[in-house]
Design an enzyme around this catalytic site. Structure first.
Site, PDB file in Angstrom:
ATOM      1  N   SER A  35       0.835  -1.218   0.000  1.00 27.03           N
ATOM      2  CA  SER A  35       0.000   0.000   0.000  1.00 27.03           C
ATOM      3  C   SER A  35       0.867   1.265   0.000  1.00 27.03           C
ATOM      4  O   SER A  35       1.635   1.513   0.941  1.00 27.03           O
ATOM      5  CB  SER A  35      -0.897  -0.014   1.247  1.00 27.03           C
ATOM      6  OG  SER A  35      -1.303   1.300   1.574  1.00 27.03           O
TER       7      SER A  35
HETATM    8  N1  LIG Z   1      -6.094   8.936   1.647  1.00 28.50           N
HETATM    9  C1  LIG Z   1      -5.785   7.704   2.319  1.00 28.50           C
HETATM   10  C2  LIG Z   1      -5.949   6.544   1.349  1.00 28.50           C
HETATM   11  C3  LIG Z   1      -5.745   5.211   2.030  1.00 28.50           C
HETATM   12  C4  LIG Z   1      -6.232   4.040   1.164  1.00 28.50           C
HETATM   13  O1  LIG Z   1      -7.164   4.184   0.364  1.00 28.50           O
HETATM   14  N2  LIG Z   1      -5.599   2.878   1.368  1.00 28.50           N
HETATM   15  C5  LIG Z   1      -6.038   1.703   0.636  1.00 28.50           C
HETATM   16  C6  LIG Z   1      -4.888   0.750   0.456  1.00 28.50           C
HETATM   17  S1  LIG Z   1      -3.644   1.357  -0.624  1.00 28.50           S
HETATM   18  C7  LIG Z   1      -7.090   0.982   1.464  1.00 28.50           C
HETATM   19  O2  LIG Z   1      -6.969   0.925   2.668  1.00 28.50           O
HETATM   20  N3  LIG Z   1      -8.101   0.401   0.820  1.00 28.50           N
HETATM   21  C8  LIG Z   1      -9.109  -0.376   1.458  1.00 28.50           C
HETATM   22  C9  LIG Z   1     -10.446   0.284   1.475  1.00 28.50           C
HETATM   23  O3  LIG Z   1     -10.571   1.463   1.101  1.00 28.50           O
HETATM   24  O4  LIG Z   1     -11.400  -0.408   1.855  1.00 28.50           O
HETATM   25  C10 LIG Z   1      -4.364   7.758   2.902  1.00 28.50           C
HETATM   26  O5  LIG Z   1      -3.555   8.527   2.392  1.00 28.50           O
HETATM   27  O6  LIG Z   1      -4.086   7.080   3.887  1.00 28.50           O
END
Ligand SMILES: N[C@@H](CCC(=O)N[C@@H](CS)C(=O)NCC(=O)O)C(=O)O
Length: 215
Positions: free
Chosen positions: A11
């Site tokens: 990630s």
């Molecule tokens: N804006 C957030 C984005 C975080 C994000 O979307 N992470 C993804 C993984 S790369 C996630 O957790 N996805 C799972 C979901 O949204 O359910 C940050 O910078 O932390």
């Protein structure tokens, strides 16, 4: 203080938080959250972060989601000085712009390219997603007229944008003829010790996963 970071190496936002922790020499416990196994949707995780994203930082009882917020918090609370995220309003405003640029443009261009491939079996990158990646590269090229994302100094803007752009580069390689500033900046960042330690393997892992699923 006990710092805990919920993360997954593939990630990009999780890697941004890991890079800041490492750069500041902060000891932390790292807990893997496997998105493919839906661990981020468990009751326990949702209580901590109803948005079910990684990374999440715990600092004793204080809980914070979002890599950009985490980066700013860690520097404000633990850095020896404010050079990575200056208090001076105009410097900070430019850095904030680049952080929002990552949140709103760079990371989404990656996320919405990767999700159909990894989660829904798409066999090619959709043309509108390729256009978004191209825009990400074009905008970045224009912001990188100086050494770093927000000007002459290295800041948390570089860390957050690098996590996304180094991952995009694994999937759609950045063309050095079209984007020379971006290619030089990627190279400069890749030589920093904390980027090597906390970003390189995860970016390659994500690239291999996506390329493997496209093949
Ligand atoms: N804006 C957030 C984005 C975080 C994000 O979307 N992470 C993804 C993984 S790369 C996630 O957790 N996805 C799972 C979901 O949204 O359910 C940050 O910078 O932390």
């Amino acid at each position: 203080m006990v710092l805990t970071l919920y993360k997954m190496d593939a990630s990009p936002p999780a890697r941004a938080a890991m890079m800041v922790l490492d750069l500041l020499n902060l000891p932390a416990e790292y807990i893997d959250v496997n998105l493919l196994e839906k661990e981020h949707l468990s009751d326990e995780y949702l209580k901590m972060n109803p948005q079910h994203t990684i990374p999440v930082l715990k600092d004793d009882d204080f809980v914070l989601a979002d890599s950009h917020a985490i980066a700013g918090y860690l520097v404000s609370k633990y850095a020896k000085d404010d050079s990575l995220y200056p208090q001076e309003p105009q410097s900070r405003a430019i850095i904030d712009h680049r952080l929002h640029f990552d949140s709103g443009i760079l990371f989404p261009s990656l996320r919405y390219t990767v999700a159909p491939i990894v989660f829904f079996g798409a066999k090619e990158i959709a043309s509108d997603n390729l256009e978004k990646i191209k825009s990400s590269y074009e905008f970045s090229e224009k912001f990188l007229t100086k050494q770093w994302m927000a000007g002459d100094e290295f800041t948390i803007a570089d860390i957050c944008c690098y996590a996304s752009l180094s991952s995009l580069n694994e999937i759609v390689p950045v063309d050095s003829d079209k984007y020379p500033n971006l290619v030089s900046w990627l190279q400069r960042c890749s030589e920093l010790e904390f980027c090597k330690k906390k970003n390189e393997a995860g970016a390659k892992q994500l690239g291999a996963l996506v390329r493997g699923m496209l093949a």
